[in-house]
Design a protein around this motif. Structure first.
Motif, short mmCIF file in Angstrom:
data_model
loop_
_atom_site.label_atom_id
_atom_site.label_comp_id
_atom_site.label_asym_id
_atom_site.label_seq_id
_atom_site.Cartn_x
_atom_site.Cartn_y
_atom_site.Cartn_z
N ILE A 97 0.81 -1.39 0.33
CA ILE A 97 -0.31 -0.27 0.20
C ILE A 97 0.57 1.25 -0.25
CG2 ILE A 97 -0.37 0.26 2.56
CD1 ILE A 97 -3.53 0.64 1.81
N THR A 98 1.85 1.26 0.74
CA THR A 98 2.95 2.61 0.57
C THR A 98 3.58 3.03 -0.32
OG1 THR A 98 4.46 1.30 1.69
CG2 THR A 98 2.77 2.62 3.64
N THR A 100 2.22 2.72 -3.53
CA THR A 100 1.08 2.53 -4.05
C THR A 100 1.50 3.64 -5.46
OG1 THR A 100 -0.50 1.72 -3.20
CG2 THR A 100 -1.52 2.76 -5.15
N SER A 101 1.55 5.00 -4.86
CA SER A 101 2.22 6.18 -5.98
C SER A 101 2.65 6.23 -6.38
CB SER A 101 1.41 7.56 -4.28
OG SER A 101 2.04 7.85 -4.13
N LEU A 125 -3.69 -0.95 -12.11
CA LEU A 125 -4.40 -1.24 -11.46
C LEU A 125 -4.80 -0.43 -10.05
CD1 LEU A 125 -4.47 -5.34 -12.80
CD2 LEU A 125 -6.40 -3.04 -13.02
N TYR A 127 -3.84 -0.69 -5.46
CA TYR A 127 -3.76 -1.74 -4.06
C TYR A 127 -4.87 -2.13 -4.63
CZ TYR A 127 -3.06 -3.16 1.05
OH TYR A 127 -3.09 -3.39 1.59
N ALA A 128 -4.82 -3.03 -3.70
CA ALA A 128 -5.75 -4.01 -3.05
C ALA A 128 -5.14 -4.74 -2.00
CB ALA A 128 -6.29 -5.15 -4.18
N PRO A 129 -6.21 -5.06 -1.05
CA PRO A 129 -5.28 -5.46 0.89
C PRO A 129 -5.99 -6.86 0.63
CG PRO A 129 -7.47 -4.31 0.45
CD PRO A 129 -7.39 -4.00 -0.77
N ALA A 145 -11.38 -8.76 -8.58
CA ALA A 145 -10.36 -8.43 -7.59
C ALA A 145 -10.21 -7.06 -8.05
CB ALA A 145 -8.98 -9.07 -7.68
N PHE A 146 -10.09 -6.30 -8.83
CA PHE A 146 -9.78 -5.31 -9.10
C PHE A 146 -10.92 -4.52 -9.33
CE2 PHE A 146 -5.43 -6.71 -8.62
CZ PHE A 146 -4.97 -5.31 -7.50
N THR A 148 -11.92 -1.39 -10.12
CA THR A 148 -11.83 -0.27 -10.75
C THR A 148 -10.25 -0.42 -11.36
OG1 THR A 148 -11.63 0.52 -8.82
CG2 THR A 148 -13.71 0.87 -9.97
N ASP A 149 -9.27 0.01 -11.96
CA ASP A 149 -7.94 0.83 -12.18
C ASP A 149 -8.05 1.66 -10.92
OD1 ASP A 149 -8.90 2.96 -13.33
OD2 ASP A 149 -7.35 2.67 -15.53
N TYR A 150 -6.78 1.95 -10.94
CA TYR A 150 -6.29 3.04 -9.99
C TYR A 150 -6.75 4.50 -9.81
CZ TYR A 150 -2.62 6.49 -7.94
OH TYR A 150 -2.86 7.16 -6.59
N TYR B 44 1.83 8.62 6.87
CA TYR B 44 0.89 8.48 6.01
C TYR B 44 0.19 6.91 5.78
CZ TYR B 44 2.58 7.38 0.80
OH TYR B 44 2.91 6.92 -0.30
N LYS B 56 -11.98 3.60 -1.48
CA LYS B 56 -11.77 2.99 -2.72
C LYS B 56 -12.03 1.66 -2.81
CE LYS B 56 -8.48 4.19 -5.73
NZ LYS B 56 -6.65 4.56 -6.48
N LYS B 57 -12.12 1.11 -1.37
CA LYS B 57 -11.92 -0.71 -1.61
C LYS B 57 -13.51 -0.28 -0.88
CE LYS B 57 -8.84 -1.69 -3.93
NZ LYS B 57 -8.33 -1.81 -5.41
#
Lengths: 278, 243
Positions: A97-98, A100-101, A125, A127-129, A145-146, A148-150, B44, B56-57
């Protein structure tokens, strides 16, 4: 001689820090361009991407965060340049997750540089947890799983993903990882079950633990640390940050080897009495 | 160069130099950098988790997409927080039971297959091979296989404590120790490489930030940190310790 050795061994350790700093800085300021020999593990990844026909789907999972940027960021740039040059359809994502950007910025940056269009030539795509569960879910239904995209676009509506419903529709995947979830997770929960070819890139610390996976064919190649990144930059023919850093890497390694040898020699010169004193 | 980028560069450069100042000795600059690092990392992590996961999820798919079944995992997630209320702490066991049950079910067969059985298979490769040219008695791949088998068996013997390590067993375990030492050496070598790579990455950026484009951020801040350390040393009384 014993006294001299003892005095040398008790020198202020900050001198060593200073030496390392100087030996790192000088080659960065005045590079001497030592040759970079490409390892078979890096060559295999390059050859596999070269062998893929145009339009093949290439998944790049950027499983790292900014703390591993110096090693894995140059690796991702070199791999993306190669994939875009080969006109592969690139699917980017991350399990960290950290990161992603940062992952988004590297994919969008290299795509722009290569003149590629978002949604048509590449997608991110995000991040997905869930780590391993995300991979399993992608293996069953990538749209689930995704969803939507990012950027919030529905994955089922993306032109690039029309024929990519699960991981079985991916021709090659590479995980660039700084730990877990990473290369091993992608093998255990992805490749073995869904049958796509898998390569890996990792920080130098994790490389020894991943070499057994190459020997058994569980991954087809491995880029290890800054050196692996420099090797791939050499293969792609666009030297970048990793190539620039290799002179400094070699210089610091020479210094460390030299210091280990000198310290061992001095240690034995202190004689039995000195060794007992520590 | 936009002002935001220049400010970001100055902050990043300053904090890097603050952290490196620890190599001299523990000092207020390092402590400031350390505390900012911890705070910013947590902040952060929280913000990005809230936005990437909760918004988002969860929120968008549930409220805008009508996927109301997401209430179930949300409820299970909330039950974990019941641990903070002693009277309701038992409720969190429901969530943990789910996590452990599903997690084990997914992981155990896959890990056994991938990381044990396939590795064993990779260890036990044939030494002698046959092909169109007949029997090949020696290859370098065969030598590697032999080395791997000897290494695996001797290291396993070293960690086998049910019998006393004497006689032949002692000799085998000694070989196991040599293999372990080589493996530790390789791992340490790679670790040194990794740490140096991080240093190189940081120095590379500090060199870039020393340019006029960034108003000589590295050089100016380096002078500030050194001057600060000198002043700090002078202001300390002998009784305040050695840092």
């Amino acid at each position: 001689m014993n006294d001299f050795a003892r005095r040398m061994l008790s020198l202020d350790r900050r001198l060593i820090f200073l030496l390392i700093a100087v030996v790192t800085l000088l080659p960065l300021l005045y590079p001497f361009r030592l040759p970079i020999r490409v390892s078979p593990e890096a060559q295999k990844i390059y050859d596999y991407i070269e062998s893929l026909p145009e339009g093949s789907v290439f998944l790049l999972s950027l499983d790292f965060d900014p703390s591993s940027k110096p090693e894995l960021y140059p690796m991702s740039i070199a791999l993306l340049r190669h994939a875009f040059r080969k006109n592969l359809k690139v699917v980017g994502m991350t399990l960290w997750i950290t990161g992603t950007s940062m992952a988004e910025s590297v994919i969008a940056g290299v795509a722009q540089e290569s003149g590629k269009e978002k949604g048509k030539d590449y997608i991110f795509l995000g991040y997905a947890p869930g780590g391993a569960n995300v991979i399993i879910s992608m293996g069953q239904d990538l749209y689930a799983a995704f969803p939507t995209d990012y950027y919030g676009v529905k994955t089922a509506e993306l032109p690039m993903l029309k024929e990519v419903r699960t991981l079985r529709d991916i021709q090659y995947a590479i995980s660039l990882s700084a730990g877990s979830p990473g290369v091993e997770t992608w093998y255990v929960y992805g490749k073995e079950k869904y049958g796509f070819e898998l390569g890996g890139g990792c920080t130098a610390v994790s490389a020894p633990g991943l070499y057994p996976l190459i020997d058994t064919g569980q991954i087809n190649g491995l880029l290890g640390g800054l050196r692996g990144a420099a090797e791939y930059e050499t293969l792609v023919g666009v030297p970048g940050k990793a190539t620039a850093g290799m002179d400094a890497q070699s210089a610091t390694h020479f210094l460390i080897i030299f210091l280990i040898m000198v310290c061992n020699l001095l240690y034995f010169l202190t004689g039995q009495e000195g060794r007992r004193r520590g | 160069m936009s002002i935001e980028i220049v400010i970001g560069v100055w902050v990043a450069t300053g904090l890097s130099l603050f952290m490196y100042s620890f190599l001299y000795k523990d000092n207020p600059f390092f402590k400031l950098g350390e505390h900012i690092y911890v705070g910013v990392s947590v902040g952060y992590g929280l913000v990005i988790t809230y936005y990437e996961v909760m918004v988002k999820k969860l929120y968008i798919p549930m409220v805008q997409g009508g996927n109301w079944w997401l209430i179930l995992p949300t409820f299970l997630g909330l039950l974990v927080l019941a641990r903070f209320i002693p009277a309701l702490a038992w409720l969190s066991r429901l969530s943990f039971a789910f996590i452990v049950g599903v997690g084990s079910g997914i992981a155990i067969p896959r890990v056994i297959s991938s990381l044990i059985l396939q590795q064993v298979q990779g260890t036990l490769k044939p030494l002698v091979t046959t092909g169109d040219g007949g029997v090949v008695w020696f290859t370098f791949a065969g030598l590697n296989t032999l080395l791997i088998v000897v290494g695996v068996v001797s290291v396993l013997f070293y960690f086998f404590f049910s019998i006393e390590h004497t006689g032949v067993v002692h000799k085998v375990t000694r070989i196991g120790i040599y293999f372990l030492m080589v493996s530790f050496g390789a791992a340490f070598g790679y670790t040194v490489m990794a740490r140096m790579s991080l240093l190189i990455g940081r120095f590379d950026e500090l060199i870039e930030y020393a340019s006029p484009d960034y108003d000589y951020a590295t050089l100016v801040l380096l002078v500030v940190v050194i001057a600060g350390l000198v002043l700090w040393e002078r202001s300390r009384t002998p009784e305040s310790g050695n840092g």
